[in-house]
Write an enzyme that holds these catalytic residues in place. Sequence first.
Site, PDB file in Angstrom:
ATOM      1  N   ASN A  38       0.813  -1.218   0.000  1.00  0.00           N
ATOM      2  CA  ASN A  38       0.000   0.000   0.000  1.00  0.00           C
ATOM      3  C   ASN A  38       0.848   1.272   0.000  1.00  0.00           C
ATOM      4  O   ASN A  38       1.679   1.489   0.877  1.00  0.00           O
ATOM      5  CB  ASN A  38      -0.915  -0.008   1.236  1.00  0.00           C
ATOM      6  N   HIS A 123     -15.239  -5.444  10.897  1.00  0.00           N
ATOM      7  CA  HIS A 123     -14.755  -4.141  11.385  1.00  0.00           C
ATOM      8  C   HIS A 123     -15.883  -3.196  11.728  1.00  0.00           C
ATOM      9  O   HIS A 123     -16.382  -2.488  10.862  1.00  0.00           O
ATOM     10  CB  HIS A 123     -13.891  -3.478  10.322  1.00  0.00           C
ATOM     11  N   ARG A 148     -13.946  -6.377  15.358  1.00  0.00           N
ATOM     12  CA  ARG A 148     -12.987  -5.362  15.790  1.00  0.00           C
ATOM     13  C   ARG A 148     -13.733  -4.055  16.031  1.00  0.00           C
ATOM     14  O   ARG A 148     -14.603  -3.686  15.232  1.00  0.00           O
ATOM     15  CB  ARG A 148     -11.928  -5.178  14.695  1.00  0.00           C
ATOM     16  N   TYR A 160      -7.258   6.412  13.191  1.00  0.00           N
ATOM     17  CA  TYR A 160      -7.158   5.182  12.410  1.00  0.00           C
ATOM     18  C   TYR A 160      -8.415   4.305  12.592  1.00  0.00           C
ATOM     19  O   TYR A 160      -8.926   4.171  13.702  1.00  0.00           O
ATOM     20  CB  TYR A 160      -5.921   4.360  12.840  1.00  0.00           C
ATOM     21  N   ASP A 211      -7.411  -2.431  17.448  1.00  0.00           N
ATOM     22  CA  ASP A 211      -6.107  -2.136  16.822  1.00  0.00           C
ATOM     23  C   ASP A 211      -5.630  -0.764  17.289  1.00  0.00           C
ATOM     24  O   ASP A 211      -6.272   0.256  17.011  1.00  0.00           O
ATOM     25  CB  ASP A 211      -6.279  -2.137  15.289  1.00  0.00           C
ATOM     26  N   HIS A 213      -2.751   0.457  16.361  1.00  0.00           N
ATOM     27  CA  HIS A 213      -2.020   0.968  15.197  1.00  0.00           C
ATOM     28  C   HIS A 213      -0.742   1.691  15.586  1.00  0.00           C
ATOM     29  O   HIS A 213      -0.486   2.826  15.152  1.00  0.00           O
ATOM     30  CB  HIS A 213      -2.935   1.833  14.308  1.00  0.00           C
ATOM     31  N   GLU A 237      -4.101  -5.127  19.334  1.00  0.00           N
ATOM     32  CA  GLU A 237      -3.187  -5.267  18.179  1.00  0.00           C
ATOM     33  C   GLU A 237      -2.233  -4.087  18.058  1.00  0.00           C
ATOM     34  O   GLU A 237      -2.639  -2.937  18.269  1.00  0.00           O
ATOM     35  CB  GLU A 237      -4.052  -5.361  16.917  1.00  0.00           C
ATOM     36  N   GLU A 263       1.648  -7.147  11.329  1.00  0.00           N
ATOM     37  CA  GLU A 263       1.185  -6.986   9.943  1.00  0.00           C
ATOM     38  C   GLU A 263       2.242  -6.305   9.075  1.00  0.00           C
ATOM     39  O   GLU A 263       2.235  -6.481   7.861  1.00  0.00           O
ATOM     40  CB  GLU A 263      -0.143  -6.231   9.879  1.00  0.00           C
ATOM     41  N   ARG A 284       0.619 -11.555  13.226  1.00  0.00           N
ATOM     42  CA  ARG A 284      -0.278 -10.973  12.221  1.00  0.00           C
ATOM     43  C   ARG A 284       0.250 -11.027  10.793  1.00  0.00           C
ATOM     44  O   ARG A 284      -0.367 -10.482   9.875  1.00  0.00           O
ATOM     45  CB  ARG A 284      -0.514  -9.499  12.575  1.00  0.00           C
ATOM     46  N   HIS A 313      -3.223 -10.619   8.771  1.00  0.00           N
ATOM     47  CA  HIS A 313      -3.686  -9.318   8.289  1.00  0.00           C
ATOM     48  C   HIS A 313      -4.620  -9.553   7.093  1.00  0.00           C
ATOM     49  O   HIS A 313      -4.334 -10.392   6.249  1.00  0.00           O
ATOM     50  CB  HIS A 313      -2.430  -8.550   7.858  1.00  0.00           C
ATOM     51  N   GLU A 340      -8.360 -11.761   9.681  1.00  0.00           N
ATOM     52  CA  GLU A 340      -9.016 -10.464   9.452  1.00  0.00           C
ATOM     53  C   GLU A 340      -9.745 -10.506   8.109  1.00  0.00           C
ATOM     54  O   GLU A 340      -9.240 -11.044   7.126  1.00  0.00           O
ATOM     55  CB  GLU A 340      -7.976  -9.348   9.447  1.00  0.00           C
ATOM     56  N   TRP A 403       1.811   6.581  12.460  1.00  0.00           N
ATOM     57  CA  TRP A 403       0.408   6.535  12.024  1.00  0.00           C
ATOM     58  C   TRP A 403      -0.142   5.141  12.285  1.00  0.00           C
ATOM     59  O   TRP A 403       0.545   4.162  12.157  1.00  0.00           O
ATOM     60  CB  TRP A 403       0.282   6.847  10.526  1.00  0.00           C
TER      61      TRP A 403
HETATM   62  O1  KDG Z   1      -2.011  -0.483   4.414  1.00  0.00           O
HETATM   63  C1  KDG Z   1      -2.176  -0.317   5.786  1.00  0.00           C
HETATM   64  C2  KDG Z   1      -3.400  -1.085   6.256  1.00  0.00           C
HETATM   65  O2  KDG Z   1      -3.379  -2.396   5.806  1.00  0.00           O
HETATM   66  C3  KDG Z   1      -3.454  -1.089   7.772  1.00  0.00           C
HETATM   67  O3  KDG Z   1      -3.557   0.223   8.211  1.00  0.00           O
HETATM   68  C4  KDG Z   1      -4.646  -1.902   8.215  1.00  0.00           C
HETATM   69  O4  KDG Z   1      -3.848  -1.967  10.460  1.00  0.00           O
HETATM   70  C5  KDG Z   1      -4.558  -2.419   9.597  1.00  0.00           C
HETATM   71  C6  KDG Z   1      -5.384  -3.588   9.909  1.00  0.00           C
HETATM   72  O5  KDG Z   1      -5.230  -4.107  11.009  1.00  0.00           O
HETATM   73  O6  KDG Z   1      -6.182  -3.988   9.072  1.00  0.00           O
HETATM   74 MG    MG Z   2      -3.589  -3.409  12.067  1.00  0.00          MG
END
Ligand code: KDG
Ligand code: MG
Length: 403
Positions: A38, A123, A148, A160, A211, A213, A237, A263, A284, A313, A340, A403
Amino acid sequence: MAKIRSARVIVCSPGRNFVTLKIETEDGLTGLGDATLNGRELSVASYLTDHVIPCLIGRDAHQIEDIWQYLYRGAYWRRGPVTMSAIAAVDTALWDIKGKVAGLPVYQLLGGACREGVMVYGHANGATVEETVAEAMKYKAEGYKAIRLQSGVPGLASTYGVSKDKKFYEPADADLPTENVWSTPKYMRSVPELFAKAREALGWDVHLLHDVHHRLTPIEAGRLGKDLEPYRPFWLEDAVAAENQAGFRTIRQHTTTPLAVGEVFNTIWDAKQLIEEQLIDYIRMTVVHGGGITHLRRVASLADLNHVRTGCHGATDLSPVCMAAALHFDISVPNFGVQEYMLHTKETDKVFPHAYTFKDGMLHPGEAPGLGVEIDEDLAAKYPYRRAYLPVNRLEDGSMTNW
Ligand code: KDG
Ligand code: MG
């Protein structure tokens, strides 16, 4: 012998960017691999086209392990997300071809099914706790066994995991990175309330996940884990960015909330200490960023020895090719935990017709030979690549943060 005649990269954007590798043998069999990274899609496309594909032509597609070793050890410059996504795409496509030659779904080649289906989590998200809980109720009504929860944080304009279009969350939302603002104290106050309200509304028979993040320090993560313990989360997570694997010792000392991470990892070396010291509960990594099915099985075996389960992931930036590959892995690996699952758009599903199906909170990879996923190249050509970046994050005083 199934000699590789050609290989090429297809980049398309049916709602978001995907990079797909297609390998063809001299007998006309084809295999697909997802190579999407990504926000850095074209780097992997170039790595494949410029450096990997020339080395594949004429090799025996059946020699999956040897080709993996050739691309990993032979590159001299090892590891990293670009290299490992490219290797993963080759590996996945070769498993697809092997399955088609055998006339069997890939999971049968991996030892057969260990379970009836693959439990997935959906989600639920919303601008407020109430909105998120209402979304979670919908997932529960659709049969999801795991959900989630991500909610807007009072006092922060965005965070996020909270999407405008509830089902199709795409954080890579602009042709230059969007800037978000973050406050740990505001966030830390809001999550326990979210879990308390969710348990009240949903009861105890559904797994709840969250998550972070990568946004906390180990001691902050220990505090959040402790605050969530009364609500028995399935996992917390990416509580902390995990370059420093030893940092997870601090979290472990302070909470019994299960921890998931990985991930963004791309080889077993990113997770070695976390797994061997039993500092996490779920790993993950998934097929596309974790070096393919071949490497992910190695990670899962190490994890199994250390009481760690898998939790691949599965965000929308992993194409249906990766999802299919992950499901063959999930259904056959002994220490599976959860998968996921974020819905792809209708356009994406049309570009990548697939055999996997959802029922009662579980996905099944289907019985088609190989991975059970194809690409409609004519349709893909109608959705050209568009530059798209993930956001960046700053603290309220302007400093850069994760982020
Ligand atoms: O490309 C980044 C996403 O895949 C990520 O931000 C998604 O953290 C994520 C998740 O747990 O799905
Ligand atoms: Mg994640």
